[in-house]
Motif scaffolding. Structure first.
Motif, PDB file in Angstrom:
ATOM      1  N   TYR A  83     140.885  64.445  14.362  1.00 21.32           N
ATOM      2  CA  TYR A  83     140.835  66.040  14.428  1.00 21.32           C
ATOM      3  C   TYR A  83     139.890  66.470  13.433  1.00 21.32           C
ATOM      4  N   PHE A 136     137.021  69.663  11.664  1.00 22.35           N
ATOM      5  CA  PHE A 136     136.912  71.110  11.469  1.00 22.35           C
ATOM      6  C   PHE A 136     135.773  71.334  10.767  1.00 22.35           C
ATOM      7  N   ARG A 160     140.679  64.786   9.811  1.00 24.23           N
ATOM      8  CA  ARG A 160     142.134  64.277   9.458  1.00 24.23           C
ATOM      9  C   ARG A 160     142.551  63.362  10.676  1.00 24.23           C
ATOM     10  N   ASP A 161     143.239  62.489  10.324  1.00 25.82           N
ATOM     11  CA  ASP A 161     143.799  61.489  11.397  1.00 25.82           C
ATOM     12  C   ASP A 161     145.059  62.269  12.023  1.00 25.82           C
ATOM     13  N   ASP A 182     148.522  63.237  10.106  1.00 24.74           N
ATOM     14  CA  ASP A 182     148.137  63.138   8.774  1.00 24.74           C
ATOM     15  C   ASP A 182     147.740  64.685   8.456  1.00 24.74           C
ATOM     16  N   TYR A 183     148.675  65.203   7.288  1.00 20.87           N
ATOM     17  CA  TYR A 183     148.235  66.569   6.758  1.00 20.87           C
ATOM     18  C   TYR A 183     147.023  66.668   5.917  1.00 20.87           C
ATOM     19  N   LYS A 184     146.658  65.457   5.469  1.00 21.47           N
ATOM     20  CA  LYS A 184     145.505  65.465   4.417  1.00 21.47           C
ATOM     21  C   LYS A 184     144.078  65.716   5.176  1.00 21.47           C
ATOM     22  N   LEU A 185     143.352  66.561   4.527  1.00 21.05           N
ATOM     23  CA  LEU A 185     142.062  66.820   5.182  1.00 21.05           C
ATOM     24  C   LEU A 185     141.182  66.175   4.191  1.00 21.05           C
ATOM     25  N   PHE A 211     137.240  66.160   2.979  1.00 19.04           N
ATOM     26  CA  PHE A 211     136.048  67.210   3.202  1.00 19.04           C
ATOM     27  C   PHE A 211     134.648  66.297   3.104  1.00 19.04           C
TER      28      PHE A 211
END
Lengths: 113, 116
Positions: free
Chosen positions: A32, A34, A94-95, A98-101, A103
């Motif tokens: 994902y 961004f 992010r995978d 997984d909520y960790k982005l 950067f």
């Protein structure tokens, strides 16, 4: 592990010219992706994201980004840059689930009049 | 919606003092994140919460840092004692928690901390 690379620290373009900000990523599964923009002394503003489907994603302020799975890239583009687009741009990945982005380091865009 | 609210916007303190940063997430968002931004290290995730419960604090640099979320509308990040190397911009972000990894995080305006 997931990571993002923004190979250019700075991008300079003339107003009215096309703008491209590069981003490549690495994830173990489906990504994902961004893009965020940060103006001086402000927080990060969400521009657009790729989840699935059409590889060309359209976002805010006339920006778009193209997802390229074979090149693991997600470059941000704007056909005609404005002086007001001058800011710091961040790509993030992010995978799935997984909520960790993660950067990238950011790219400073300067659009000259 | 007012967006993510952070206070104070600027904080100047002396080394050794306790610092408390505050965040109010967007109403209805289940996830809350604390980030730190510096020139040297860029954006770093410090800790994140789901439904007020800390899920991952692996980014918290030292025991001097602690974060709490006593309810769905308030979180604090505390540094005690503060050191000059803690000087940075601290961001809070929240996300709805409805789209899994596709969730968008929305950032607050940040708190610029200067430790003298």
């Amino acid at each position: 592990a997931q990571s993002v690379a923004q190979p250019e620290d700075q991008v300079n373009v003339a107003e009215g010219n096309p703008l491209t900000v590069k981003c490549t990523y690495s994830v173990s599964g489906n990504p994902y992706l961004f893009w965020y923009v940060q103006y001086p002394n402000r927080g990060l503003q969400f521009l657009l994201k790729y989840i699935t489907g059409d590889n060309l994603v359209k976002g805010s302020y006339g920006f778009e980004a193209e997802f390229n799975k074979s090149q693991t890239s997600f470059h941000l583009k704007k056909p005609s840059a404005l002086v007001s687009d001058s800011a710091l741009y961040f790509c993030a990945v992010r995978d799935m689930d997984d909520y960790k982005l993660s950067f990238g380091a950011g790219t400073t865009v300067t659009v000259r009049a | 919606d007012a967006g993510v609210i952070q206070s104070p916007r600027h904080e100047v303190t002396e080394m050794g003092q306790e610092v408390t940063l505050r965040c109010k997430p967007i109403s209805g968002h289940d996830y809350l994140f604390w980030y730190r931004q510096t020139m040297m290290r860029g954006l770093e995730l410090l800790i994140y919460f789901n439904n007020n419960v800390p899920i991952d604090d692996s980014g918290m640099p030292e025991d001097r840092f602690s974060a709490k979320m006593p309810n769905a509308s308030f979180s604090t990040l505390k540094i005690q004692p503060s050191e000059p190397r803690d000087s940075a911009v601290y961001f809070c972000a929240s996300s709805p928690g409805t789209s899994g990894g596709a969730d968008t995080q929305y950032f607050g305006p940040g708190t610029r901390l200067t430790v003298l």
